[in-house]
Every structure is written in structure tokens, then in C-alpha cells.
Design an enzyme around this catalytic site. Structure first.
Site, PDB file in Angstrom:
ATOM      1  N   ARG A  67       2.981  10.394  -3.024  1.00  0.00           N
ATOM      2  CA  ARG A  67       3.222   8.951  -3.017  1.00  0.00           C
ATOM      3  C   ARG A  67       4.662   8.618  -2.615  1.00  0.00           C
ATOM      4  NH1 ARG A  67       1.159   7.438  -8.263  1.00  0.00           N
ATOM      5  NH2 ARG A  67       3.319   7.633  -8.918  1.00  0.00           N
ATOM      6  N   TYR A 120       7.793 -17.855   6.499  1.00  0.00           N
ATOM      7  CA  TYR A 120       6.468 -17.304   6.818  1.00  0.00           C
ATOM      8  C   TYR A 120       5.462 -17.822   5.793  1.00  0.00           C
ATOM      9  CZ  TYR A 120       3.027 -13.505   7.478  1.00  0.00           C
ATOM     10  OH  TYR A 120       1.891 -12.768   7.700  1.00  0.00           O
ATOM     11  N   LYS A 216       5.370  -5.632  13.487  1.00  0.00           N
ATOM     12  CA  LYS A 216       5.682  -6.405  14.682  1.00  0.00           C
ATOM     13  C   LYS A 216       6.485  -5.543  15.672  1.00  0.00           C
ATOM     14  CE  LYS A 216       3.754 -10.059  12.657  1.00  0.00           C
ATOM     15  NZ  LYS A 216       4.396 -10.868  11.651  1.00  0.00           N
TER      16      LYS A 216
HETATM   17  C1  LIG Z   1       3.922 -11.110  10.286  1.00  0.00           C
HETATM   18  C2  LIG Z   1       5.061 -11.444   9.422  1.00  0.00           C
HETATM   19  C3  LIG Z   1       5.129 -10.951   8.121  1.00  0.00           C
HETATM   20  C4  LIG Z   1       4.023 -10.167   7.499  1.00  0.00           C
HETATM   21  O1  LIG Z   1       3.818  -8.930   8.098  1.00  0.00           O
HETATM   22  P1  LIG Z   1       2.410  -8.189   7.975  1.00  0.00           P
HETATM   23  O2  LIG Z   1       2.727  -6.801   8.319  1.00  0.00           O
HETATM   24  O3  LIG Z   1       1.506  -8.885   8.928  1.00  0.00           O
HETATM   25  O4  LIG Z   1       1.965  -8.356   6.548  1.00  0.00           O
HETATM   26  C5  LIG Z   1       6.255 -11.242   7.384  1.00  0.00           C
HETATM   27  N1  LIG Z   1       7.241 -12.001   7.874  1.00  0.00           N
HETATM   28  C6  LIG Z   1       7.194 -12.506   9.121  1.00  0.00           C
HETATM   29  C7  LIG Z   1       8.323 -13.333   9.618  1.00  0.00           C
HETATM   30  C8  LIG Z   1       6.105 -12.254   9.923  1.00  0.00           C
HETATM   31  O5  LIG Z   1       6.039 -12.788  11.134  1.00  0.00           O
END
Ligand SMILES: *Cc1c(COP(=O)(O)O)cnc(C)c1O
Length: 407
Positions: A67, A120, A216
Site C-alpha cells: 500500500r 473545480y 490531466k
Molecule cells: C479534473 C480536475 C480535477 C479532478 O481530477 P480527477 O482525476 O478527474 O478526479 C481536480 N481539479 C481540477 C482543476 C480538474 O480539472
């Protein structure tokens, strides 16, 4: 485990390429770190096991169980530290879990949090679904004109920002917010997904914590969900570590590997996203029926001056207003696009479009336009092809939609 090659020096792009390189064994080493999957960690002896446990207890990031991650995870953590600075990176299954971890690690019943209003959107669900039940109170503020400092209460323990903001890319003066936070002894955490370390380093600007949706731009290929929390000081890292441990947050070695593979090319991808998005944004500005274009690199963007002062560049996100249009008209345009896929998320190599829900815009103090908003993620396709696609979609939008656009 420490390897001298892990502590690469030099400019950011250099460090990102070399961070976490595997060590030589018997005179050779692969370029990439192996995908080391394991649940159980074997110890050579009970004495060796005791030693590892003692080092963990002293705060060292060494694995005594799967973990806690493997060498693959350590290499990704090193790459994220190269990107963002800071002393410790914590890996979690998504960007949203990185946000939840930050709140749960730092807050107790009775505490108050200040959140910027362009945050967000799922942060508001976290508030409604969990934080309120735990007796934690959130205030949403637009941090201009001293409003952030005015919102501070005796029990304010955390300021949580995201700059640029989601959807409209509001730029906040993070160094100034950090000074306010420090003056009141409040922890400052910021979601740095937009800049992903490459365009801005919030820990250098005085934030205590940087939160990343590595899903992202870090991973960058739309094939992995991943989040990270990066702490600037050992004191903050210890608080995150305690919650990270008992919440059982961990990620698979395969996902760590994919993110590591992605992050190596982040600087070149980001430069191309900016190049393409700038072309698209400038072209959109000249189109009839297109109102305000939101892209901080445009001189007309309200955040442009601060962006120019604090950021090294911009990414592929461009939002624009279809003047006088309703959501249906915007959906016609999205449906007519061929190269921009309709889909949430961003930061992969491909172009995407989403019609922004009007109620989301109402959350933003800066929103003052009449019309519907389309958010583009401008990918790595040829910029002229993307512009041609947008041109045909804006033209092909059915008569009803054009009527709405004409207002
Ligand atoms: C997409 C996003 C998140 C969340 O990320 P995930 O991996 O999709 O949970 C958090 N903050 C921002 C600014 C985002 O664009």
C-alpha cells in the site's frame, strides 16, 4: 531507497527527464523504472523488518507493505517533486481524491475553510456530501478587493484556491494570498492542475500544498486516473501522511508507470498545446457570433497582467461565449464538431469540447456575459485543422441555433 541519479539538477525539463531514473545494478540499468507490482514486501530477517518499520515511523518514505508503493511509485513521486518543488508527494487514485485528502487531513469539526468561487465544481459536492456532515464550514469568495482576508474567521484553518479557476480561468494573486494566509497562520492549498508544475509552481509562491489532477497534463494521454498532493514543508507533509495512511489511499504500479511515461514529455506537449490554443483563441476572437474568449494569454483576458507576471505559459484550455445563445444552440455547435470529441476532462493529446452548464457559471463572480459557454481543450492536432473544424461547426449550427446566436 536513495539513488544519486534521482536528484537530477538543472532546468525543469532536464529534471523531469532524469528524475527517478533507475540505479545501475551490476553496471547496467534500464532507461525506465520497472513496473514493480507487489502487495507484500518481503524482509530478509525480522531484524531487517524492524529496521524498516522504525524508519517509516521516523517519517521516511520507505515501503513495508504494498500500500505504501514500490520503486515505481517512488520514481513518480520524485518526478512530481521535480515539477512542483516541495518535500513530499502523495499519490492517490484521482485528482478529486487528492482534494478530499487535503481537506480531511487538515480539518476538524468546527473548522472553517475559505474556497475561491471558481473552484473545480466537485469541491462543492465534497462540501455538501461530507464536510458539512463533519461540521466543517466552507465560504466561497472571489478574492479580489480584500474579500478573502475579510472572510477570515477565528477558526479559519485552510484557504483553498485554484488559479486559474475552472471554466473561465480567473487568475488570482497567489503570492498575495500566501502573505494573507501566513499573516493569519492559515494553511494555503491550491489546485495546480491547470499549470501542472510546468507553467507555475505554487509552493515557490508561498503555498503550503499543491494539489494535482495528474489525470490531466501529467499523464497526458487520457489513459489513467491519478492525483497527487505535494507538501512544501515536513510539518505539512506529516499531517498529509497521517491521513493518507489511514484512508488507505494507494495507486497501482501500472498507473504510476503510465504517469511517469507521460510526464517525461510534458514540457514539449504543453508548448504545443499553448501554440495551438493561442491560434484557436485568436481566431475565435474574430468570429461573428463569438463573444468573450477566455484564455489568459490573450491581452484582452481580465487575468492577463497577473498571468504574465506569474506564469511561464498557457495550456490548451479555451472557453468562449456564443453571444446571446442558449445551451441548445451551444449543443448544436458541439454536435457539429468532428475533431473535438464531446467529453469531460482535458490534458490528453486530443481535442475536446464541453458545453458548460449555466448554473456552473453562476458560481463565478466574474461571469457577466449573455450567452452560452463552450469549453475547448485544444489538443495536439494541426491548429489549422482545428480552426477549420470550428469554422464548419459554427456555420453548420442549424437555423434555430443561429437565430438564438443572433439574439
Ligand atoms: C479534473 C480536475 C480535477 C479532478 O481530477 P480527477 O482525476 O478527474 O478526479 C481536480 N481539479 C481540477 C482543476 C480538474 O480539472
Amino acid at each position: 531507497m536513495t539513488h544519486d541519479v534521482r536528484q537530477a539538477s538543472g532546468a525543469l525539463a532536464t529534471r523531469i527527464v532524469h528524475a527517478g531514473s533507475p540505479p545501475f545494478v551490476n553496471g547496467t540499468a534500464p532507461v525506465n523504472v520497472p513496473v514493480e507490482r507487489t502487495s507484500t514486501v518481503r524482509h530478509a530477517s525480522t531484524a531487517a523488518q524492524h529496521e524498516v518499520h522504525a524508519r517509516r515511523k521516523a517519517g521516511e518514505n520507505v515501503a513495508s507493505y504494498g500500500r505504501h508503493g514500490s520503486q515505481t511509485h517512488r520514481a513518480l513521486e520524485d518526478a512530481l517533486l521535480a515539477l512542483e518543488g516541495g518535500v513530499r508527494a502523495f499519490l492517490v487514485p484521482s485528482g478529486l481524491s487528492a482534494i478530499s485528502l487535503t481537506f480531511l487531513a487538515l480539518l476538524s469539526p468546527g473548522d472553517h475553510v475559505i474556497v475561491t468561487d471558481s473552484i473545480y465544481a466537485p469541491v462543492r459536492r465534497l462540501d455538501a456530501a461530507l464536510l458539512q456532515r463533519l461540521g466543517i464550514e466552507l465560504s466561497y469568495v472571489a478574492p479580489a478587493d480584500g474579500q478573502l482576508e475579510a472572510a477570515i474567521r477565528p477558526h479559519t484553518r485552510l484557504i483553498y484556491t485554484e488559479s486559474p479557476g475552472s471554466l473561465l480561468y480567473e487568475i488570482y494573486d497567489l503570492p498575495a494570498i500566501a502573505r494573507v494566509a501566513r499573516r493569519h497562520d492559515i494553511v494555503l492549498a491550491t489546485d495546480n492542475t491547470w499549470a501542472s508544475g510546468i507553467l507555475f509552481r505554487p509552493l515557490d509562491a508561498g503555498a503550503d500544498i499543491s494539489v494535482l489532477a495528474a489525470t490531466k497534463y501529467v499523464a497526458g494521454h487520457s489513459d489513467v486516473m491519478l492525483g497527487a498532493v505535494i507538501a512544501r514543508t515536513d510539518a505539512v507533509a506529516a499531517r498529509i501522511a497521517a491521513a493518507h495512511d489511514v484512508l488507505g489511499l494507494t495507486i497501482g504500479a501500472d498507473d504510476a508507470y503510465l504517469a511517469l511515461r507521460g510526464v517525461r514529455t510534458l514540457p514539449v506537449r504543453m508548448a504545443q498545446h499553448q501554440h495551438n490554443a493561442t491560434h484557436v483563441a485568436q481566431w475565435l476572437q474574430t468570429q461573428p457570433g463569438v463573444g468573450r474568449v477566455y484564455y489568459p494569454a490573450l491581452p484582452e483576458d481580465p487575468g492577463h497582467a497577473l498571468w504574465k507576471r506569474d506564469f511561464k505559459g498557457a495550456n490548451g484550455l479555451v472557453s468562449f461565449v456564443l453571444e446571446g445563445a442558449d445551451v441548445r444552440a451551444a449543443e448544436h455547435v458541439a454536435d457539429a464538431l468532428r475533431l473535438f470529441a464531446i467529453g469531460a476532462s482535458w490534458g490528453g493529446y486530443e481535442s475536446l469540447v464541453t458545453v458548460v452548464a449555466p448554473e456552473r457559471l453562476d458560481d463565478h463572480a466574474q461571469w457577466n456575459q449573455a450567452g452560452a459557454v463552450l469549453r475547448l481543450h485544444v489538443g495536439l492536432e494541426d491548429a489549422d485543422d482545428l480552426i477549420a473544424d470550428l469554422a464548419q461547426a459554427l456555420q453548420r449550427a442549424p437555423a434555430a441555433a443561429l437565430h438564438a446566436i443572433g439574439g
